[in-house]
Scaffold this motif. Sequence first.
Motif, PDB file in Angstrom:
ATOM      1  N   THR A  36       0.821  -1.227   0.000  1.00  0.00           N
ATOM      2  CA  THR A  36       0.000   0.000   0.000  1.00  0.00           C
ATOM      3  C   THR A  36       0.851   1.271   0.000  1.00  0.00           C
ATOM      4  O   THR A  36       0.322   2.367   0.153  1.00  0.00           O
ATOM      5  N   LEU A  37       2.150   1.118  -0.210  1.00  0.00           N
ATOM      6  CA  LEU A  37       3.034   2.286  -0.162  1.00  0.00           C
ATOM      7  C   LEU A  37       2.639   3.355  -1.180  1.00  0.00           C
ATOM      8  O   LEU A  37       2.655   4.552  -0.885  1.00  0.00           O
ATOM      9  N   ALA A  38       2.256   2.913  -2.375  1.00  0.00           N
ATOM     10  CA  ALA A  38       1.940   3.881  -3.433  1.00  0.00           C
ATOM     11  C   ALA A  38       0.636   4.629  -3.161  1.00  0.00           C
ATOM     12  O   ALA A  38       0.338   5.624  -3.812  1.00  0.00           O
ATOM     13  N   VAL A  39      -0.147   4.151  -2.212  1.00  0.00           N
ATOM     14  CA  VAL A  39      -1.362   4.880  -1.817  1.00  0.00           C
ATOM     15  C   VAL A  39      -1.043   5.808  -0.650  1.00  0.00           C
ATOM     16  O   VAL A  39      -1.492   6.951  -0.604  1.00  0.00           O
ATOM     17  N   ARG A  40      -0.241   5.302   0.289  1.00  0.00           N
ATOM     18  CA  ARG A  40       0.045   6.097   1.497  1.00  0.00           C
ATOM     19  C   ARG A  40       0.979   7.269   1.220  1.00  0.00           C
ATOM     20  O   ARG A  40       0.781   8.371   1.728  1.00  0.00           O
ATOM     21  N   LEU A  41       2.018   7.011   0.424  1.00  0.00           N
ATOM     22  CA  LEU A  41       3.049   8.044   0.262  1.00  0.00           C
ATOM     23  C   LEU A  41       2.502   9.347  -0.361  1.00  0.00           C
ATOM     24  O   LEU A  41       2.790  10.435   0.150  1.00  0.00           O
ATOM     25  N   PRO A  42       1.709   9.270  -1.422  1.00  0.00           N
ATOM     26  CA  PRO A  42       1.158  10.519  -1.968  1.00  0.00           C
ATOM     27  C   PRO A  42       0.261  11.259  -0.960  1.00  0.00           C
ATOM     28  O   PRO A  42       0.199  12.486  -0.969  1.00  0.00           O
ATOM     29  N   HIS A  43      -0.421  10.495  -0.109  1.00  0.00           N
ATOM     30  CA  HIS A  43      -1.261  11.141   0.903  1.00  0.00           C
ATOM     31  C   HIS A  43      -0.385  11.906   1.903  1.00  0.00           C
ATOM     32  O   HIS A  43      -0.636  13.069   2.222  1.00  0.00           O
ATOM     33  N   HIS A  44       0.675  11.217   2.391  1.00  0.00           N
ATOM     34  CA  HIS A  44       1.627  11.886   3.282  1.00  0.00           C
ATOM     35  C   HIS A  44       2.176  13.144   2.600  1.00  0.00           C
ATOM     36  O   HIS A  44       2.282  14.207   3.200  1.00  0.00           O
ATOM     37  N   VAL A  46       4.254  14.168   8.925  1.00  0.00           N
ATOM     38  CA  VAL A  46       2.812  14.340   8.745  1.00  0.00           C
ATOM     39  C   VAL A  46       2.189  12.987   8.400  1.00  0.00           C
ATOM     40  O   VAL A  46       2.538  12.358   7.395  1.00  0.00           O
ATOM     41  N   GLY A  47       1.284  12.560   9.248  1.00  0.00           N
ATOM     42  CA  GLY A  47       0.654  11.246   9.089  1.00  0.00           C
ATOM     43  C   GLY A  47      -0.579  11.301   8.202  1.00  0.00           C
ATOM     44  O   GLY A  47      -0.722  12.186   7.348  1.00  0.00           O
ATOM     45  N   LEU A  48      -1.481  10.359   8.436  1.00  0.00           N
ATOM     46  CA  LEU A  48      -2.634  10.203   7.540  1.00  0.00           C
ATOM     47  C   LEU A  48      -3.922  10.826   8.090  1.00  0.00           C
ATOM     48  O   LEU A  48      -4.998  10.603   7.555  1.00  0.00           O
ATOM     49  N   GLU A  49      -3.804  11.611   9.151  1.00  0.00           N
ATOM     50  CA  GLU A  49      -4.985  12.287   9.700  1.00  0.00           C
ATOM     51  C   GLU A  49      -5.476  13.347   8.686  1.00  0.00           C
ATOM     52  O   GLU A  49      -4.741  13.730   7.775  1.00  0.00           O
ATOM     53  N   ALA A  50      -6.693  13.853   8.884  1.00  0.00           N
ATOM     54  CA  ALA A  50      -7.192  14.930   8.007  1.00  0.00           C
ATOM     55  C   ALA A  50      -6.312  16.161   8.202  1.00  0.00           C
ATOM     56  O   ALA A  50      -6.007  16.547   9.337  1.00  0.00           O
ATOM     57  N   VAL A  51      -5.924  16.772   7.103  1.00  0.00           N
ATOM     58  CA  VAL A  51      -4.963  17.870   7.175  1.00  0.00           C
ATOM     59  C   VAL A  51      -5.531  19.067   7.944  1.00  0.00           C
ATOM     60  O   VAL A  51      -4.806  19.769   8.659  1.00  0.00           O
TER      61      VAL A  51
END
Length: 395
Positions: free
Chosen positions: A253-261, A364-369
Amino acid sequence: MERETRLVQAGRAPEGHEGAVSPPVYRASTILYPTMAAYEKRSERVYTSYGYGIHGTPTTMALAEALAELSGGARTLLLSSGLSAVTQALTAFLRKNDHLLIADTVYGPTRVFCTEVLRRYGVEVTFYDPLVGADIAGLMRPSTRVVYLESPGSQTFEVQDVPTIAAIARARGALVFLDNTWATPLHFRPFEHGVDVEIQALTKFVAGHSDLLLGAVTTRTEELYRVARDGASTFGDCPAPDLCYEALRGLRTLAVRLPHHEASALRIAEWLARRPEVARVLHPALPEDPGHAIWKRDFRGASSLFGVLLRTKSERAVAGMIDGLHLFKIGASFGGFESLVVPVRPVRTARPWQEPGFLLRLHVGLEAVEDLIADLDAGLSRLGTVLTQEREAAR
Ligand SMILES: Cc1ncc(COP(=O)(O)O)c(C=O)c1O
């Protein structure tokens, strides 16, 4: 294949595992051989198969294969932590009287290993200014065996001119090592930029959940892999297959998480850069960052981790700010789903850190910005309150 597709496909062979989508956890120390003759020939298969648990099991190999493919390298060696990947890679290639050129901005424990251990065993260590570029040529010696980069640099995020440094180092017969943990191979393809040995702390983005330690050394060639492998197995370092399974799960799932971060971190960096309490945001994706041009040229994206230089030096005010944060927790590391903050006190010798103010590092984690910005906004208000109190007390 695109990188996202590779991340899904790499290191999988369901037909070899009863159709299971992910390779199961093979736990093994002893590996059994059918005959005495087969056992006595075990050294012939040491690089290609399973001879004893220390050399891995099918679970370890699945992760190693996936990582090598993602980085575009020949082979990957897995170690028990990111720091172990650093120290084992250096130890495998350096000998007494060799010279190591290493960026002044490397991860702190990497620096300590060089000054406390490598020097003790007769390796000459020179720290170089990360902005050295082509001037690295003037620092090379006939004995320079390894040039070690980390870009952007730990804590202060200077971007190095990897292709220029690598071309000069390789022309002089040195090997080029790069700690690629910040970018991951999704955002920086090491072997397309002249790197020989890529190091990653899988603990960070690959694992992604702040619950395990693991490191990887990926090499440009099979020969380099064998040197790294022999070195590490001599020391007895190897990761547990259970953790390799977890890391492989994270990798999918790295390619989904990294752009979000990346997107959230950039929004927060831009927001912080506009704040009067902030002297400078150290983030190479910001156009005003000194490393921006090289970052834009060489990287495909940015990370979750960056620095914030506050105008104040007041420890009390900064403590007032970060102790009260609800979402940004105080803790080392990065790459997990949760946001983190730490105070930073850079240790430098080639280019001493002299910028005034107090430096913080944010992951910066995956919480709402919006929630993260509100948390920091309240923190900066607390900082302002303490500074006002201090000014009034000083009157
Ligand atoms: C750039 C970098 N390399 C290596 C490491 C070491 O990784 P580990 O914590 O898995 O030992 C870290 C840890 O923070 C790091 O930031």
